[in-house]
Design a protein around this motif. Structure first.
Motif, mmCIF file in Angstrom:
data_model
loop_
_atom_site.group_PDB
_atom_site.id
_atom_site.type_symbol
_atom_site.label_atom_id
_atom_site.label_comp_id
_atom_site.label_asym_id
_atom_site.label_seq_id
_atom_site.Cartn_x
_atom_site.Cartn_y
_atom_site.Cartn_z
ATOM 1 N N ARG B 4 0.829 -1.207 0.000
ATOM 2 C CA ARG B 4 0.000 0.000 0.000
ATOM 3 C C ARG B 4 0.862 1.254 0.000
ATOM 4 O O ARG B 4 0.507 2.260 -0.583
ATOM 5 C CB ARG B 4 -0.966 -0.007 1.180
ATOM 6 N N ASP B 159 -4.743 -13.606 3.028
ATOM 7 C CA ASP B 159 -5.093 -14.191 4.321
ATOM 8 C C ASP B 159 -6.219 -15.204 4.186
ATOM 9 O O ASP B 159 -6.276 -16.191 4.906
ATOM 10 C CB ASP B 159 -5.504 -13.079 5.293
ATOM 11 N N GLU B 341 -5.688 -8.684 3.656
ATOM 12 C CA GLU B 341 -4.679 -8.648 4.720
ATOM 13 C C GLU B 341 -5.376 -8.511 6.060
ATOM 14 O O GLU B 341 -6.237 -7.649 6.230
ATOM 15 C CB GLU B 341 -3.724 -7.467 4.503
ATOM 16 N N ARG B 342 -4.991 -9.364 6.991
ATOM 17 C CA ARG B 342 -5.609 -9.329 8.318
ATOM 18 C C ARG B 342 -4.865 -8.336 9.201
ATOM 19 O O ARG B 342 -3.648 -8.390 9.319
ATOM 20 C CB ARG B 342 -5.570 -10.721 8.941
ATOM 21 N N GLU B 343 -5.629 -7.444 9.809
ATOM 22 C CA GLU B 343 -5.031 -6.453 10.707
ATOM 23 C C GLU B 343 -5.135 -6.910 12.150
ATOM 24 O O GLU B 343 -4.277 -6.626 12.974
ATOM 25 C CB GLU B 343 -5.766 -5.108 10.570
ATOM 26 N N ASN B 344 -6.237 -7.586 12.461
ATOM 27 C CA ASN B 344 -6.467 -8.003 13.843
ATOM 28 C C ASN B 344 -7.463 -9.159 13.879
ATOM 29 O O ASN B 344 -8.366 -9.228 13.052
ATOM 30 C CB ASN B 344 -7.025 -6.819 14.651
ATOM 31 N N GLN B 349 -10.291 -7.225 11.952
ATOM 32 C CA GLN B 349 -10.080 -6.081 11.064
ATOM 33 C C GLN B 349 -9.240 -6.524 9.886
ATOM 34 O O GLN B 349 -8.288 -7.286 10.062
ATOM 35 C CB GLN B 349 -9.369 -4.952 11.821
ATOM 36 N N TRP B 350 -9.595 -6.043 8.726
ATOM 37 C CA TRP B 350 -8.887 -6.449 7.512
ATOM 38 C C TRP B 350 -8.882 -5.295 6.536
ATOM 39 O O TRP B 350 -9.667 -4.356 6.647
ATOM 40 C CB TRP B 350 -9.583 -7.658 6.871
ATOM 41 N N GLU B 351 -7.959 -5.367 5.572
ATOM 42 C CA GLU B 351 -8.058 -4.472 4.425
ATOM 43 C C GLU B 351 -7.484 -5.172 3.208
ATOM 44 O O GLU B 351 -6.915 -6.256 3.324
ATOM 45 C CB GLU B 351 -7.382 -3.132 4.692
#
Lengths: 423, 423
Positions: B4, B159, B341-344, B349-351
């Motif tokens: 990103r 992910d 993509e896993r954030e948490n 949370q993902w983006e």
């Protein structure tokens, strides 16, 4: 004089005080617990019923004196179990012999049971009737009421059988879903639906079609046999028209003049099963006959327990027949099965009625020939008019996670007799 | 520097004006149309994209110049198709040869196609990468972006794969439903779940268990093999503990040291198929090995299309990867696949991210050995933590009747080339 008229004129029935028992029998359904809960909740406020026992695993539980105290269950749990699929008390596939019925009477007497409710199909209604006869001949005053249940919808007299609508709704939802998959590939798809001798469930998948082009495009019920040549021609014609084709068949499907396909549980020396089911076999037949790739799905046991697509009408009717069984027993009725009576097709209106256990015991109702089209590859408008109201959905918020199905605690009561060994 | 970060620093990319094309490939999923709709709706407001073509039946449609004009579809229909299962443009299972790719380039040039989006699994990402390479070597400026899709969840780098969560939610719902049926009878039940080489879907049915006692009680992934003796012992132990047992297996299941069971499409001289699937075979094995009656269900194609139990997270992610593919292509990206993509983990949370097509093309990701327990009959807490957020339900009012699935009109555009014959 109709049944309800009789009911209202039965004045002066002697009040019968004692305990009650209820059991669930045969293949479970998505709504069979609603009938059980209907009966329990009706009994809560009835003085004549002292204790309400659940027979764990149906008649097996009666014979083994494996009984639980339903009035000790938490009321909120009881209410929640209304929406839980399959038999909360457990079920069985036992056809009682004479000696079993005598044992059942001993158990009833030992526990002062004056009310016997049994939720099941035609075999269970027969068992019910025999209990009723035996009670009479053994001078044990007891009221015996059958509560209808079967996904096959083959009980006679009753307009429909609780359990059918929800199974049909699942089967129809599946046919429409796999239709999307078949269309995306331009394939054939064979869907195998429960119903060994009667095609009610299979026909229902056609009745649920939102448009004439929606799947399934061809439905074959066991009531009418077609030849291999005709079926292949049917499939070719639909495929040429639509670019794909979904074929719904009952598990009891067979071609004219041929034996049924059986799903053998025998294994060969490699441990492999010898035969697939109807769907796999017929899928191979149509692929070979048309030259178009075919896939297949067997809806299987999920037709008895997939509750996310339950029918609200089915749930309401299942609850009502359980409730009415208790009310009417206390009012003096016995040796009857509660039925559903249709008042109107559209808007759909129904109420509960009753019939003698004799009339339903061991009998079964096929789809009338005139409700299947002449060529035997679809149902008629009469079938659709009959079936459609039974498939209404249920407006509810889907569970966003996965929560446990609530369960009964099944508080066992003490045995009073010696153990019983079946012959 | 992450992807990103790269994106935001790519200034001064030449604007590329022309037409775009999108196709759907391989086995459809419950949410594959959400990716398509995400791409279409993103493209509506983008000046660089003049016309947006749909390839009817994926690469087949490209080769046959069977293209439709997606900007002519009714916007309300496009929005509604977001929730329709399976591939709205049709799909294919074509692995393009060199000559096919050359033909594809001719089609792209003839229709001034500067953007190619392909929704599919690892094979489709390979096709995508080869298109990208060929465009470069033939001096045709084109941006090529892969959009991930597979119920198998076996794409690398990302992910998770859109399509997985909804298939997993259906499979888990089925396991819990048939568990009720198996418990009512006191039976064993074997459930066959898709996934020939990877056990993501099978493992997910365990991750969805609301309590440790909920079904499925034993799950066998193709990544770890067990012996016959161990599996029979596992089943006996669970049955002794619970009085019933649900066993979930991947279709690729085989015992240690034995070949896989294949579902043959060959028929014997009576027209009967020779072999059943894994579920039927294993059901016979456990029944024989334990002496307890066993039933079986194969969840089949419904895992790709039963939308009533779709996952909201899955739908959201499928939409996002389609949308981002278009945005990023216009911003200058090419030869990449969009990823999740896993954030948490909790709260989940993902983006969206991206990876080069090279890294995902033809590669596949198995369940890590350490996410399966030592004895190989369940997944570990790490698997559950990974999987659970992907299975969130969708709060929606169920349709109370049966309404048609909306469909694209597929307005065909004129061909500009001669017909093409594949070799």
């Amino acid at each position: 004089m109709g049944f309800r008229a009789q009911l209202t004129t039965q004045e002066g029935i002697m009040s019968l005080k004692g305990n009650a028992i209820i059991g669930q029998s045969g293949g479970p359904t998505i709504v069979i617990n609603a009938s059980l809960v209907g009966a329990i909740q009706a009994a809560w406020d009835i003085d004549e019923i002292d204790r309400f026992f659940g027979a764990v695993h149906g008649m097996d539980g009666v014979l083994n004196e494996d009984l639980c105290d339903l009035f000790r269950e938490d009321p909120d749990t009881v209410e929640a179990i209304k929406l839980v699929p399959s038999a909360g008390l457990g079920t069985c596939r036992l056809k009682p012999k004479d000696k079993d019925l005598e044992r059942a009477m001993e158990v009833f007497k030992a526990h002062d049971i004056r009310y016997f409710f049994y939720i099941g199909g035609d075999d269970s209604q027969l068992a019910c009737h025999r209990v009723s006869e035996l009670a009479k001949s053994s001078d044990w005053e007891m009221r015996v009421i059958g509560i209808p249940k079967t996904i096959d919808n083959n009980l006679v007299v009753t307009d429909c059988s609780p359990g059918f609508g929800s199974a049909a709704r699942y089967a129809a939802t599946c046919c429409q879903a796999v239709g999307r998959d078949a269309e995306a590939f331009g394939n054939l798809e064979v869907v195998e639906i429960m119903g060994r001798n009667e095609g009610w469930l299979t026909g229902a998948t056609s009745a649920a079609r939102p448009t004439p082009e929606a799947p399934p495009h061809l439905v074959y019920l066991p009531e009418v046999k077609v030849t291999r040549e005709q079926l292949i021609d049917d499939v070719k014609a639909k495929y040429d028209e639509l670019g794909y084709c979904v074929i719904a068949v009952s598990e009891g499907f067979a071609f004219e003049g041929e034996d049924r396909v059986t799903s053998s549980s025998q294994v060969d020396e490699f441990g492999h099963s010898r035969l697939g089911g109807v769907a796999q076999w017929l899928s191979d037949v149509v692929e070979e006959g048309t030259g178009v790739r075919s896939r297949h799905d067997k809806l299987g046991n999920l037709q008895r327990c997939f509750s996310a697509t339950a029918s609200q009408v089915d749930l309401d009717q299942a609850y009502a027949v359980g409730q009415k069984a208790v009310y009417w027993a206390v009012e003096g009725q016995t040796d009857i099965m509660v039925t559903i009576e249709r008042e109107n097709d559209d808007p759909y209106q129904w109420e509960c009625g009753a019939t003698s256990l004799m009339t339903v015991a061991g009998a079964s109702k096929a789809v009338p020939r005139e409700w299947i089209n002449e060529t035997g590859n679809d149902v008629t408008e009469e079938f659709v008019t009959y079936c459609k109201p039974l498939l209404t959905g249920r407006a509810c918020e889907l569970d966003t996670g996965f929560s446990s199905f609530p369960k009964f605690r099944l508080h066992r009561i003490d045995c009073k007799l010696c153990a019983y060994e079946r012959e």
